[in-house]
Design an enzyme around this catalytic site. Structure first.
Site, PDB file in Angstrom:
ATOM      1  N   GLY A  57     -17.925 -13.067 -70.080  1.00 33.66           N
ATOM      2  CA  GLY A  57     -18.286 -11.739 -69.585  1.00 33.66           C
ATOM      3  C   GLY A  57     -17.593 -10.676 -70.400  1.00 33.66           C
ATOM      4  CB  CYS A  84     -15.269 -16.787 -73.036  1.00 29.12           C
ATOM      5  SG  CYS A  84     -14.727 -15.395 -74.026  1.00 29.12           S
ATOM      6  CE1 TYR A  85     -13.063 -11.172 -66.925  1.00 23.32           C
ATOM      7  CE2 TYR A  85     -14.523 -12.516 -65.588  1.00 23.32           C
ATOM      8  CZ  TYR A  85     -13.620 -11.484 -65.695  1.00 23.32           C
ATOM      9  OH  TYR A  85     -13.272 -10.755 -64.586  1.00 23.32           O
ATOM     10  CG  HIS A 170     -18.844 -18.227 -76.244  1.00 23.63           C
ATOM     11  ND1 HIS A 170     -19.252 -17.813 -75.003  1.00 23.63           N
ATOM     12  CD2 HIS A 170     -17.920 -17.321 -76.652  1.00 23.63           C
ATOM     13  CE1 HIS A 170     -18.615 -16.704 -74.670  1.00 23.63           C
ATOM     14  NE2 HIS A 170     -17.801 -16.378 -75.659  1.00 23.63           N
ATOM     15  CD  GLU A 172     -21.799 -20.169 -74.124  1.00 25.22           C
ATOM     16  OE1 GLU A 172     -20.972 -21.095 -74.237  1.00 25.22           O
ATOM     17  OE2 GLU A 172     -21.480 -18.997 -73.842  1.00 25.22           O
ATOM     18  CB  SER A 224     -53.099 -13.467 -68.675  1.00 18.98           C
ATOM     19  OG  SER A 224     -52.100 -14.365 -69.129  1.00 18.98           O
ATOM     20  N   GLY A 225     -54.512 -16.297 -69.744  1.00 19.04           N
ATOM     21  CA  GLY A 225     -54.650 -17.087 -70.969  1.00 19.04           C
ATOM     22  C   GLY A 225     -53.305 -17.281 -71.655  1.00 19.04           C
ATOM     23  CG  ASP A 228     -45.035 -17.686 -68.452  1.00 21.19           C
ATOM     24  OD1 ASP A 228     -44.714 -18.689 -69.121  1.00 21.19           O
ATOM     25  OD2 ASP A 228     -44.405 -16.609 -68.493  1.00 21.19           O
ATOM     26  CB  SER A 229     -51.213 -17.024 -66.011  1.00 25.59           C
ATOM     27  OG  SER A 229     -51.930 -16.858 -67.204  1.00 25.59           O
ATOM     28  CB  SER A 230     -52.266 -21.378 -69.345  1.00 29.74           C
ATOM     29  OG  SER A 230     -52.951 -20.289 -69.911  1.00 29.74           O
ATOM     30  CE  LYS A 370     -43.246 -18.227 -72.485  1.00 27.04           C
ATOM     31  NZ  LYS A 370     -43.831 -17.243 -71.560  1.00 27.04           N
TER      32      LYS A 370
END
Ligand code: XMP
Length: 514
Positions: A57, A84-85, A170, A172, A224-225, A228-230, A370
């Site tokens: 942070g 870290c923080y 870090h 990550e 929408s194509g 996500d919506s697909s 995603k």
């Protein structure tokens, strides 16, 4: 998803990397959840996590408004890893001493591992790590031991026998090459996770949950194509078949062939109930003469809601509205003073829809990042060109035409856009960049074609690399690819005699031009 047994929770102290930690854990087949640092020990106990990670942070533990978690978390008998923080907070809370570093340490450092077990199992004794901190731990609390050091940090990694660990660096970020192994060691060896989180198990669970939520009722979904919506459509269709009705709105500012592609795939191949609404006239009439970007966006957003509502009325017995909301849309950013990452908001294509429609929401992708959404799509047999699609903004080509939008300049931009996509694909670059598209500028300049003087418009190529759209850099593409795109646009698209390449990064420029 109460039946996910293994969870690692990440207490968010406002680091720009918090989501990255969560993604790294998911890549290890373990479900991770970002939660507020304000959670009480009993709230944490209710979640029943296998381990707790305290994120980094921007604050100093001594700042007046510094975020502090409840000290009771150290008594929960759940393994803790502070990054870290997070490490500085552990040291501060348990009686160590944290001081401002003499200078900010930012960048690579060489880590020397003193005690490999358990965090550094199967990682090199000397390894590169990524540092990004101002304060540092000067004295460890009682019972803590240093397990790795760097030239600048005597306590680059520390451990306590009650399974509390801290890393000053870090793990990550990709600049810490063994970072994933270190997180893996924490999750598997310390927390005892087994790796139950897979997209196959997610789909099975999700199908059951959708059926339970929806029962025998009908669901409508705005398709929408986009990815996500697909994927949401494919998943919900798998669960409830013909109870799902998809609505695709052609708003007149979609790409070439978009409506047809959606019809072919979802209507024909997947045999979904699909309602394709041709509403280009309505949108373009409202957009006529409008040049202000925000006004364009508002018009398109509002008109979408109106059209969608009208269509949805045809399904008067629908009780649910499905949306492809994903995890980054729903993570509650903790408002931490002065933390810019907490202020960045994601775009919402169908913002406002649920509140005006009085329908219950079905959002099966709410937990997924995603890359996980894409994997679910693959497992549901969506083709690669759908699951790997580049992002496309809700207001579509309207925000890629500077100034007023009309049928003529839309036709020009569509043609240029098709060429960009085609050449990027042929060069095997389409999936390697974050986005690649054309922008039409209503700026005329002089050219020659054959023996004739021309005075025509400009197309800008916007092609960027990015991890998440929050920051971006222009793609260093081969010159001959840029040359091919430029030549084809100038030769094939009437009304364009100049192509430019946008070499601005985000920030300060945005990815889209409007
Ligand atoms: P900017 O232009 O803000 O865009 O750098 C960041 C990312 O968001 C996409 N974008 C949108 N996506 N609805 C969306 O779903 C929108 O209204 C919208 N506007 C921008 C943009 O394409 C980029 O990937």
């Amino acid at each position: 998803m109460d039946d996910i047994h293994e969870k690692i929770i990440i207490l968010d102290f406002g680091s720009q990397y918090t989501q990255l930690i969560a993604r790294r854990i998911r890549e290890l087949n373990i479900y991770s959840q970002i939660v507020s640092y304000r959670l009480t020990p009993s709230e944490i106990r209710a979640i029943n996590p296998a381990g707790i990670i305290l994120s980094g942070g921007p604050s100093s533990v001594y700042d007046e408004n510094a975020p502090h978690c409840d000290r009771g978390i150290y008594d929960l008998d759940v393994p803790i890893l502070g990054i870290c923080y997070g490490l500085q907070l552990i040291a501060h809370h348990l009686g160590g001493r944290v001081v401002p570093g003499t200078h900010r340490e930012y960048g690579p450092a060489t880590l020397n591992v003193v005690e490999p077990r358990p965090l550094f199992n199967d990682t090199p004794a000397e390894q590169r790590v990524w540092m990004s901190h101002g304060d540092k731990v000067l004295e460890l609390p009682d019972g803590f031991q240093p397990v790795a050091t760097t030239d600048n940090s005597e306590f680059a990694a520390v451990a306590h026998p009650t399974r509390i660990y801290g890393l000053q660096f870090h793990p990550e970020v990709v600049h810490t090459p063994s970072g994933s192994e270190i997180l893996c060691n924490f999750c598997y060896d310390v927390c005892g996770c087994k790796g139950e989180w897979t997209m196959k198990s997610f789909i099975e669970r999700s199908v059951g949950e959708i059926r339970e939520q929806v029962g025998g009722d009908k669901v409508i979904l705005g398709l929408s194509g986009g990815v996500d919506s697909s994927v949401a459509a494919a998943l919900i269709h798998k669960a409830i078949g013909a109870q799902l009705n998809c609505i695709f709105v052609d708003n007149g500012v979609v790409r070439e062939g978009e409506a047809e592609t959606v019809r072919q795939l979802f209507g024909n191949a997947f045999k979904m109930n699909l309602d394709c609404v041709t509403a280009a006239d309505r949108f373009l009439d409202k957009l006529a003469g409008v040049t202000d970007p925000e006004t364009k966006r508002k018009i398109i957003g509002n008109e979408f809601i109106t059209v969608f509502e009208e269509e949805a009325r045809k399904f008067s017995n629908a009780r649910f509205l499905a949306q492809g909301t994903t995890y980054p849309d729903v993570i509650e950013s903790v408002p931490i003073d002065g933390n810019p990452s907490a202020m960045i908001k994601s775009h919402h294509n169908v913002g406002g829809l649920p509140s005006v429609m009085n329908l219950e929401l079905v959002e099966p992708l709410r937990q997924l990042f995603k890359d996980e959404v894409r994997e679910v799509g693959r497992q549901l047999d969506l083709p690669e060109n759908v699951v790997m699609r580049q992002p496309f903004p809700g207001p579509g080509l309207a925000v890629r035409i500077i100034g007023a939008v009309n049928r003529e300049n839309l036709a020009v931009l569509r043609q240029a856009d098709t060429i960009v996509i085609d050449e990027m694909r042929k060069a095997d670059c389409y999936y390697k960049v974050w986005q690649s598209f054309a922008v039409l500028l209503p700026v005329q300049s002089v050219g020659v074609m054959g023996d004739e003087r021309t005075y025509e418009n400009t197309v800008v190529l916007r092609i960027v690399d990015s991890q998440d759209g929050m920051t971006a850099d222009w793609s260093r593409l081969p010159y001959d690819l840029l040359e091919r795109i430029s030549n084809r646009i100038i030769n094939e698209v009437r009304g364009v005699n100049r192509v430019c390449y946008d070499i601005s990064s985000k920030p300060p420029s945005t990815i889209e031009w409007e």
